[in-house]
Design a protein around this motif. Structure first.
Motif, PDB file in Angstrom:
ATOM      1  N   ILE A   1       8.716   3.718   1.605  1.00  0.00           N
ATOM      2  CA  ILE A   1       9.553   2.679   2.283  1.00  0.00           C
ATOM      3  C   ILE A   1       9.443   2.645   3.448  1.00  0.00           C
ATOM      4  N   VAL A   2       9.634   4.470   4.120  1.00  0.00           N
ATOM      5  CA  VAL A   2       9.828   3.811   5.614  1.00  0.00           C
ATOM      6  C   VAL A   2       8.189   3.832   6.755  1.00  0.00           C
ATOM      7  N   SER A   3       7.488   3.876   5.892  1.00  0.00           N
ATOM      8  CA  SER A   3       6.659   3.686   6.402  1.00  0.00           C
ATOM      9  C   SER A   3       5.976   2.053   6.130  1.00  0.00           C
ATOM     10  N   GLY A   4       6.249   1.832   4.697  1.00  0.00           N
ATOM     11  CA  GLY A   4       5.928  -0.015   4.554  1.00  0.00           C
ATOM     12  C   GLY A   4       6.707  -0.356   5.815  1.00  0.00           C
ATOM     13  N   VAL A   5       8.480  -0.314   5.922  1.00  0.00           N
ATOM     14  CA  VAL A   5       9.247  -0.796   6.899  1.00  0.00           C
ATOM     15  C   VAL A   5       8.153  -1.225   8.040  1.00  0.00           C
TER      16      VAL A   5
ATOM     17  N   MET B   1       0.565  -0.913  -0.093  1.00  0.00           N
ATOM     18  CA  MET B   1       0.032  -0.025  -0.193  1.00  0.00           C
ATOM     19  C   MET B   1       1.004   0.923   0.407  1.00  0.00           C
ATOM     20  N   PRO B   2       1.839   1.532   1.114  1.00  0.00           N
ATOM     21  CA  PRO B   2       2.336   2.789   1.268  1.00  0.00           C
ATOM     22  C   PRO B   2       3.315   2.959  -0.108  1.00  0.00           C
ATOM     23  N   LEU B   3       3.760   1.838  -0.641  1.00  0.00           N
ATOM     24  CA  LEU B   3       4.891   2.082  -2.007  1.00  0.00           C
ATOM     25  C   LEU B   3       3.939   2.579  -3.112  1.00  0.00           C
ATOM     26  N   TYR B   4       3.221   1.608  -3.033  1.00  0.00           N
ATOM     27  CA  TYR B   4       2.328   2.050  -4.213  1.00  0.00           C
ATOM     28  C   TYR B   4       1.773   3.467  -4.192  1.00  0.00           C
ATOM     29  N   ASN B   5       1.118   3.404  -3.649  1.00  0.00           N
ATOM     30  CA  ASN B   5       0.924   5.180  -2.917  1.00  0.00           C
ATOM     31  C   ASN B   5       1.998   6.597  -2.883  1.00  0.00           C
ATOM     32  N   VAL B   6       3.276   6.648  -2.880  1.00  0.00           N
ATOM     33  CA  VAL B   6       4.493   7.283  -3.587  1.00  0.00           C
ATOM     34  C   VAL B   6       4.411   6.991  -4.854  1.00  0.00           C
ATOM     35  N   MET B   7       4.444   5.938  -5.277  1.00  0.00           N
ATOM     36  CA  MET B   7       4.881   5.320  -6.556  1.00  0.00           C
ATOM     37  C   MET B   7       4.078   6.542  -7.376  1.00  0.00           C
TER      38      MET B   7
ATOM     39  N   VAL C   1      11.007   0.415  23.256  1.00  0.00           N
ATOM     40  CA  VAL C   1      11.909   1.291  22.661  1.00  0.00           C
ATOM     41  C   VAL C   1      11.837   1.625  21.586  1.00  0.00           C
ATOM     42  N   PHE C   2      11.889   0.072  20.869  1.00  0.00           N
ATOM     43  CA  PHE C   2      11.876  -0.435  18.948  1.00  0.00           C
ATOM     44  C   PHE C   2      10.641  -0.083  18.430  1.00  0.00           C
ATOM     45  N   ILE C   3       9.761   0.230  19.108  1.00  0.00           N
ATOM     46  CA  ILE C   3       8.576   0.817  18.541  1.00  0.00           C
ATOM     47  C   ILE C   3       8.619   2.035  18.547  1.00  0.00           C
ATOM     48  N   LEU C   4       8.804   3.377  19.109  1.00  0.00           N
ATOM     49  CA  LEU C   4       9.549   4.498  19.334  1.00  0.00           C
ATOM     50  C   LEU C   4      10.606   5.175  18.312  1.00  0.00           C
ATOM     51  N   ILE C   5      11.536   3.476  18.212  1.00  0.00           N
ATOM     52  CA  ILE C   5      12.497   4.051  17.204  1.00  0.00           C
ATOM     53  C   ILE C   5      12.076   4.784  15.739  1.00  0.00           C
ATOM     54  N   SER C   6      10.982   3.111  15.460  1.00  0.00           N
ATOM     55  CA  SER C   6      11.083   3.266  14.484  1.00  0.00           C
ATOM     56  C   SER C   6       9.579   4.688  14.198  1.00  0.00           C
ATOM     57  N   MET C   7       8.858   4.644  15.092  1.00  0.00           N
ATOM     58  CA  MET C   7       8.152   6.101  15.142  1.00  0.00           C
ATOM     59  C   MET C   7       9.045   7.215  14.602  1.00  0.00           C
ATOM     60  N   ALA C   8      10.362   7.585  15.021  1.00  0.00           N
ATOM     61  CA  ALA C   8      10.702   8.322  14.921  1.00  0.00           C
ATOM     62  C   ALA C   8      11.091   8.508  13.259  1.00  0.00           C
ATOM     63  N   PHE C   9      11.592   7.438  13.550  1.00  0.00           N
ATOM     64  CA  PHE C   9      11.678   7.025  11.698  1.00  0.00           C
ATOM     65  C   PHE C   9      10.728   7.942  11.016  1.00  0.00           C
ATOM     66  N   ILE C  10       9.420   7.304  10.864  1.00  0.00           N
ATOM     67  CA  ILE C  10       8.575   7.936  10.166  1.00  0.00           C
ATOM     68  C   ILE C  10       8.233   9.509  10.196  1.00  0.00           C
ATOM     69  N   ALA C  11       8.363  10.007  11.706  1.00  0.00           N
ATOM     70  CA  ALA C  11       8.187  11.267  11.849  1.00  0.00           C
ATOM     71  C   ALA C  11       9.161  11.922  11.061  1.00  0.00           C
ATOM     72  N   LYS C  12      10.192  11.850  10.619  1.00  0.00           N
ATOM     73  CA  LYS C  12      12.089  12.970   9.903  1.00  0.00           C
ATOM     74  C   LYS C  12      11.862  12.378   8.707  1.00  0.00           C
ATOM     75  N   PHE C  13      10.532  11.432   8.216  1.00  0.00           N
ATOM     76  CA  PHE C  13      11.247  10.477   6.302  1.00  0.00           C
ATOM     77  C   PHE C  13       9.974  10.855   5.853  1.00  0.00           C
TER      78      PHE C  13
ATOM     79  N   PRO D   1      14.475   6.959  -4.363  1.00  0.00           N
ATOM     80  CA  PRO D   1      14.877   8.178  -3.334  1.00  0.00           C
ATOM     81  C   PRO D   1      13.530   8.262  -3.412  1.00  0.00           C
ATOM     82  N   LEU D   2      12.515   8.477  -4.959  1.00  0.00           N
ATOM     83  CA  LEU D   2      11.342   9.041  -4.431  1.00  0.00           C
ATOM     84  C   LEU D   2      10.371   8.508  -3.595  1.00  0.00           C
ATOM     85  N   SER D   3      10.549   7.173  -3.654  1.00  0.00           N
ATOM     86  CA  SER D   3       9.880   6.277  -2.642  1.00  0.00           C
ATOM     87  C   SER D   3       9.771   6.192  -0.993  1.00  0.00           C
ATOM     88  N   VAL D   4      10.942   7.105  -0.721  1.00  0.00           N
ATOM     89  CA  VAL D   4      11.817   7.560   0.561  1.00  0.00           C
ATOM     90  C   VAL D   4      10.326   7.108   1.990  1.00  0.00           C
ATOM     91  N   PRO D   5       9.547   8.586   1.426  1.00  0.00           N
ATOM     92  CA  PRO D   5       8.469   7.679   1.871  1.00  0.00           C
ATOM     93  C   PRO D   5       7.661   6.646   2.197  1.00  0.00           C
TER      94      PRO D   5
END
Lengths: 276, 263
Positions: free
Chosen positions: A200-204, A160-166, A255-267, A194-198
């Motif tokens: 990718i981060v969501s999907g991951v 879903m997220p990969l298709y959405n950005v692409m 802690v691992f969930i928070l790290i993932s959330m921080a990644f989403i917020a950043k990218f 590179p254009l699908s990074v947002p």
């Protein structure tokens, strides 16, 4: 803003505020309180540090390993799919996307159970093998079975997220790259990726977090023999009855969930890779 | 050549996604109990399923919980979205950030933390606590569905209605709500499906003896799956298929009609 307007806004958002506080914030504080206290209510770090015990550390390590592997597999399966779907015609697009998302709406337990039926000792795959005169294989209750279940259950969250950005990348961008002499491979690697990074981060994140914290998949496809961190925590709350320990281990997992959330917020600042 | 490769890839992924579900469907028509052997066509598992008290009870609970949770969360979420739209950017960002917590958090954490709170406040776990928990994780989905629509329409027509003498209440029900309707409907459907599909949060917040379809399936896997569950999964799959087609076709049709009208 007039007082009247403010009051009206408050009455509209009041129930929601109540629910954020009562349904999200207070429960998380409770988790923190349970995790950081002992049975008698005194402060302790023992529940959190218990992650260092061999059994717990192994469960966390395995969970991290299996969820990382299944996240990578999901990405490798979904990325080419998103590239292919991006090119399909408008009318067909809705239908095709529908086909790939439909399994996501089917009950999660039933989907996992389906793999149990396929992989079981007397299950479908072994039935077919016997029918062809081949020896049976041990498929269920292995790490492979658990990873398979994770990939199957969470793959749509990557698609879903990969298709959405692409689908938002303009064709002209790709044409421009080609006019400037880029090969198909370069377009993929230097433009689409590179254009699908947002996305990718969501999907991951959307695959990694539920895979890391699962206890259902490991229980159903691991035969209760392979313990992931989710199993340990679930066990403490249902059978083991040591809620403080369960909450302490949950804090470590968070802690691992928070790290993932921080990644989403950043990218993914604009929520481009959102599920809906 | 490249096109053929693409097609093959699509087909392979489709097989991967649907083969397990189709296997369950095929097995639901199998006469015997075996998972690995076909012993003839039969519909008797379907008959047994409808007579199975546990399954019917779980189905009833699932629908009651999903209906109450999705209606309540749609009302709360829609009202909140309208209010959030009118707030100052800073307050808005804080509230939307809070809205993301249950969405991104792991279900196991949501479920356990809610259970801890219920217990701490002396609330006995029951079907009621499951409904409260479901409302909690459904509201964010409603807000996410209504918000884009609310942004799109802005507040111009609402303010125009006020200028023309409508009371805020009247303008809200006659102008804002009808304009938000597509977003509200998709939010409701999403909340309903999320509630039906949930297992983990229900697992931790349910009282003894309260079963939804998900918890019933989880329990039955431990004692051994009966083919009645295969029959159930066929019915669940077909229901989801029909609902999704309806949910996708109706808005598309309405859009087409509106465009034809405009032309």
């Amino acid at each position: 803003m007039s007082r009247n307007k403010q009051l009206r806004n408050l009455s509209l958002s009041g129930p929601y505020l109540f629910w954020i506080i009562g349904g999200t914030l207070i429960p998380l504080v409770m988790m923190l309180w349970y995790g950081l206290t002992a049975d008698d209510g005194s402060f302790t770090l023992a529940n959190v540090l218990a992650i260092g015990e061999p059994g717990h550390a192994k469960a966390l390590g395995q969970a991290l390993l299996y969820s990382a592997i299944s996240t990578v597999i999901c990405f490798l399966l979904a990325f080419p799919l998103a590239v292919i779907l991006r090119k399909s015609k408008m009318g067909v697009k809705g239908f095709i996307l529908f086909v790939f998302i439909l399994p996501m709406w089917m009950n999660f337990l039933l989907r996992t159970m389906a793999w149990q039926v396929l992989l079981e000792k007397g299950g479908v795959i072994n039935g077919v093998l016997t029918w062809m005169g081949l020896p049976r294989m041990r498929l269920i209750n292995t790490p492979g079975a658990i990873i398979m279940g994770m990939v199957y259950d969470f793959l749509p969250f990557m698609i879903m997220p990969l298709y959405n950005v692409m689908s938002k990348i303009e064709n002209s961008v790709i044409e421009a790259a080609k006019d400037l002499g880029a090969s198909d491979w370069q377009v993929l690697y230097k433009v689409l990726l590179p254009l699908s990074v947002p996305g990718i981060v969501s999907g991951v994140t959307m695959v990694f977090v539920p895979a890391l914290t699962t206890f259902v998949i490991s229980n159903m496809l691991g035969g209760g023999k392979i313990f992931l961190i989710g199993n340990v925590i679930e066990h403490e709350f249902t059978v083991g009855d040591n809620w403080h320990l369960g909450a302490g281990l949950s804090l470590v997992m968070m802690v691992f969930i928070l790290i993932s959330m921080a990644f989403i917020a950043k990218f993914d600042k604009n929520g481009e890779g959102n599920l809906i | 050549m490249k096109k053929t490769l693409n097609r093959i890839y699509l087909v392979l992924i489709i097989i991967f996604l649907y083969a397990p579900i189709l296997t369950l469907m095929v097995l639901s028509f199998n006469n015997g109990r075996s998972m690995g052997k076909w012993t003839g066509f039969s519909l008797h598992w379907y008959a047994e399923m409808f007579e199975d008290e546990n399954i019917m009870d779980a189905l009833r609970n699932t629908l009651i919980i999903a209906l109450i949770a999705s209606v309540v969360s749609t009302i709360i979420g829609t009202a909140a979205t309208v209010a959030i739209q009118r707030m100052k950017p800073r307050t808005r960002n804080i509230l939307l950030g809070a809205n993301n917590i249950p969405l991104l958090n792991a279900d196991i954490v949501t479920g356990i933390s809610l259970m801890l709170m219920f217990v701490a406040f002396g609330i006995t776990l029951s079907m009621g606590t499951v409904i409260l928990a479901h409302i909690t994780f459904c509201i964010p989905y409603v807000i996410l569905s209504v918000l884009p629509r609310a942004r799109e329409i802005g507040s111009n027509s609402y303010e125009a209605a006020l200028d023309l003498g409508a009371t805020p209440m009247y303008a809200f029900f006659k102008v804002t709500l009808p304009e938000l309707k597509p977003g509200i409907i998709s939010g409701f459907l999403l909340a309903f499906t999320m509630s039906v599909d949930d297992f983990i949060v229900t697992h931790f917040t349910r009282g003894a003896g309260v079963n939804t379809l998900s918890t019933m399936i989880y329990g039955s896997v431990k004692i051994g799956i009966r083919p009645t569950i295969y029959a159930l999964s066929t019915i669940v799959f077909l229901t989801v298929l029909v609902l999704l087609i309806v949910a996708n076709v109706i808005p598309a049709r309405a859009e087409k009609r509106r465009k034809e009208k405009d032309a």
